[in-house]
Design a protein around this motif. Sequence first.
Motif, PDB file in Angstrom:
ATOM      1  N   HIS A  96       0.828  -1.208   0.000  1.00 53.33           N
ATOM      2  CA  HIS A  96       0.000   0.000   0.000  1.00 53.33           C
ATOM      3  C   HIS A  96       0.860   1.255   0.000  1.00 53.33           C
ATOM      4  O   HIS A  96       0.548   2.235  -0.652  1.00 53.33           O
ATOM      5  CB  HIS A  96      -0.937  -0.016   1.212  1.00 53.33           C
ATOM      6  CG  HIS A  96      -1.912  -1.147   1.194  1.00 53.33           C
ATOM      7  ND1 HIS A  96      -1.661  -2.352   1.821  1.00 53.33           N
ATOM      8  CD2 HIS A  96      -3.118  -1.292   0.597  1.00 53.33           C
ATOM      9  CE1 HIS A  96      -2.690  -3.168   1.631  1.00 53.33           C
ATOM     10  NE2 HIS A  96      -3.590  -2.550   0.878  1.00 53.33           N
ATOM     11  N   ASP A 123       0.896   4.378  -2.768  1.00 56.90           N
ATOM     12  CA  ASP A 123       0.007   5.393  -2.219  1.00 56.90           C
ATOM     13  C   ASP A 123       0.613   6.774  -2.239  1.00 56.90           C
ATOM     14  O   ASP A 123      -0.104   7.772  -2.285  1.00 56.90           O
ATOM     15  CB  ASP A 123      -0.360   5.027  -0.780  1.00 56.90           C
ATOM     16  CG  ASP A 123      -1.371   5.985  -0.190  1.00 56.90           C
ATOM     17  OD1 ASP A 123      -2.397   6.223  -0.865  1.00 56.90           O
ATOM     18  OD2 ASP A 123      -1.129   6.504   0.907  1.00 56.90           O
ATOM     19  N   VAL A 132      -4.933  -0.672  -5.886  1.00 54.07           N
ATOM     20  CA  VAL A 132      -5.220  -0.891  -4.463  1.00 54.07           C
ATOM     21  C   VAL A 132      -5.712  -2.316  -4.233  1.00 54.07           C
ATOM     22  O   VAL A 132      -5.324  -2.985  -3.260  1.00 54.07           O
ATOM     23  CB  VAL A 132      -6.262   0.133  -3.967  1.00 54.07           C
ATOM     24  CG1 VAL A 132      -6.687  -0.180  -2.549  1.00 54.07           C
ATOM     25  CG2 VAL A 132      -5.686   1.548  -4.051  1.00 54.07           C
ATOM     26  N   GLU A 175      -4.007  -5.107  -1.867  1.00 48.43           N
ATOM     27  CA  GLU A 175      -4.748  -5.848  -0.844  1.00 48.43           C
ATOM     28  C   GLU A 175      -4.538  -7.350  -0.999  1.00 48.43           C
ATOM     29  O   GLU A 175      -4.338  -8.074  -0.017  1.00 48.43           O
ATOM     30  CB  GLU A 175      -6.252  -5.530  -0.950  1.00 48.43           C
ATOM     31  CG  GLU A 175      -6.622  -4.148  -0.446  1.00 48.43           C
ATOM     32  CD  GLU A 175      -8.073  -3.795  -0.790  1.00 48.43           C
ATOM     33  OE1 GLU A 175      -8.775  -4.650  -1.389  1.00 48.43           O
ATOM     34  OE2 GLU A 175      -8.488  -2.668  -0.468  1.00 48.43           O
TER      35      GLU A 175
END
Lengths: 190, 190
Positions: B88, B92, B177, B181
Motif C-alpha cells: 500500500h 500510495d 489498491v 490488498e
Amino acid sequence: MPRKPSYDRDALIAQARDLFWQQGWAGTSLKDLESALNLKPGSFYAAFGSKDALYALTLERYAQDGVARLMAMADEMGPLRALKAQPHVVIDEREMPARACMLAKTYAELQSKGHDLADKAGCHMADMKASFATLFRRAQQAGEIGPDHDPDRLAARYQSDILGLRLSAERRDVNAVEIAEDIAADLDRL
Amino acid sequence: MPRKPSYDRDALIAQARDLFWQQGWAGTSLKDLESALNLKPGSFYAAFGSKDALYALTLERYAQDGVARLMAMADEMGPLRALKAQPHVVIDEREMPARACMLAKTYAELQSKGHDLADKAGCHMADMKASFATLFRRAQQAGEIGPDHDPDRLAARYQSDILGLRLSAERRDVNAVEIAEDIAADLDRL
DNA sequence: GGCTTTCTTGAGCGATCACTCAAGTATATA
DNA sequence: TATATACTTGAGTGATCGCTCAAGAAAGCC
C-alpha cells in the motif's frame, strides 16, 4: 510494372521487434535498425515511414502473438491449465531477446512523456488483461475455481504477477522458475 | 578561503532523482537537468562529474531511502505487518514522481547494453530482496508465519509481486489498491 | 583594500540523432 | 528491346546529444 522489394516485410518487422524489445525505444537508433535489417535509410523510410511507425507495428505483432499463443494453449489444455502454464512459458523461451514484457518496457519508458507508443502499449496490455479475464471466467464456469472470485480482479492480479515475474527473470540473482511455480500454485487455491 | 557553492547538493540529488525516476536515463537530457536544477553546464560538471555519476548518486539515494523506510516500519509495527503495509505504501505516495520502481526501470532500460548503471540498480534490488528476506525470517522466528517456508524464496516472490504491482499502478485501467490488498492478504496464508 | 581560490557563466566542441532526397539501378509490361 | 515504375543507395540535412573550457564574478583571509 516495376520491381518488387527484395526483402520480406514480415521478417523485417520481427527483427525490428526483437531489437526494440531488447534495447527499448530510445536505446535503438536508426543505425542499429539499418544494420540489423540490412536496409539503407531511404529504403527504411520508404518501407515503414518512421522509427515510431515501425515500433507501433512491432508492438502490434508482439501483442497479437502473445494473445494467440495464450488462446492456443487454452484451446489445447483448458483455461486453468493454460493460466498455470503461462508463467513457465514466458520465462522459458530461449530464443526470446528478453524476458521482460515488451509492452511493459515500452509503457515504463514512454508513459511519462505522453508518447503515443505508450498509449498503444497500454491498450495492448489492457487487451491481454481481458484475455486473462476471459480464461478466468471460463475456468469459473467450468468449476475449476470457486464461484466467489471476480474474474477481472483475478486477471489484474495475475497480470501484475506475470509482469513482475518477467522483470525478475532478467535478473541473475533471482530464481524465476521458483516464482513461476509459486504463481501457478496460487491458482490451485482459488 | 574562497566562496561556497550556492546550491544544496542533497536537494539537487533529490531533484535529479525525481527527474531520472520519471523520465529514465535516455529520456533525461542534460538540458532537462540543467533547467530543473538551475545549473549551468560548467557548474553541473564541477559538482557531479557526469550524467552517469549523478544518476548513480540518485540510485543510491533512492535505494537507501527505500530500505530505511521499510526497516523503520518494521521497527514500529513488526516484520509481518511491515511487509503487509509495504504494497500500500509504495503505490500510495502522492508526492512520488512515478509509481514504478526506479531500480527496476533503470535495470530494464540499461541491462541489455551492459551499462554500469544497470549493474548498480541490480545490486540495489538484491539489497532490497535481502531486506525482505530478513523480515520474513524475523516473522518466522516470531511464529507469525509457518516454519516450513524458505524466507529467501518468499522474499523473491514478494519482491517480484511488488515490482509488478508498482508497474501496474502506473496504468489507468488497473485498480492497484485491489492488487496491493491481495498481495498483503497472501501473507496471512503463510 | 588586495589577493587567492573557488564557483558561475555560456559559447561552442565533435558526435550522434532521426530523417531527406536526388541520382542510380533493376524489373515488369508492352 | 524500349519504356515506365518502382526500389536502392548514401551523402548530407538541421537538431540535439553529453560535455569542455576559458573568462568573469564572488567570497574568505590577510
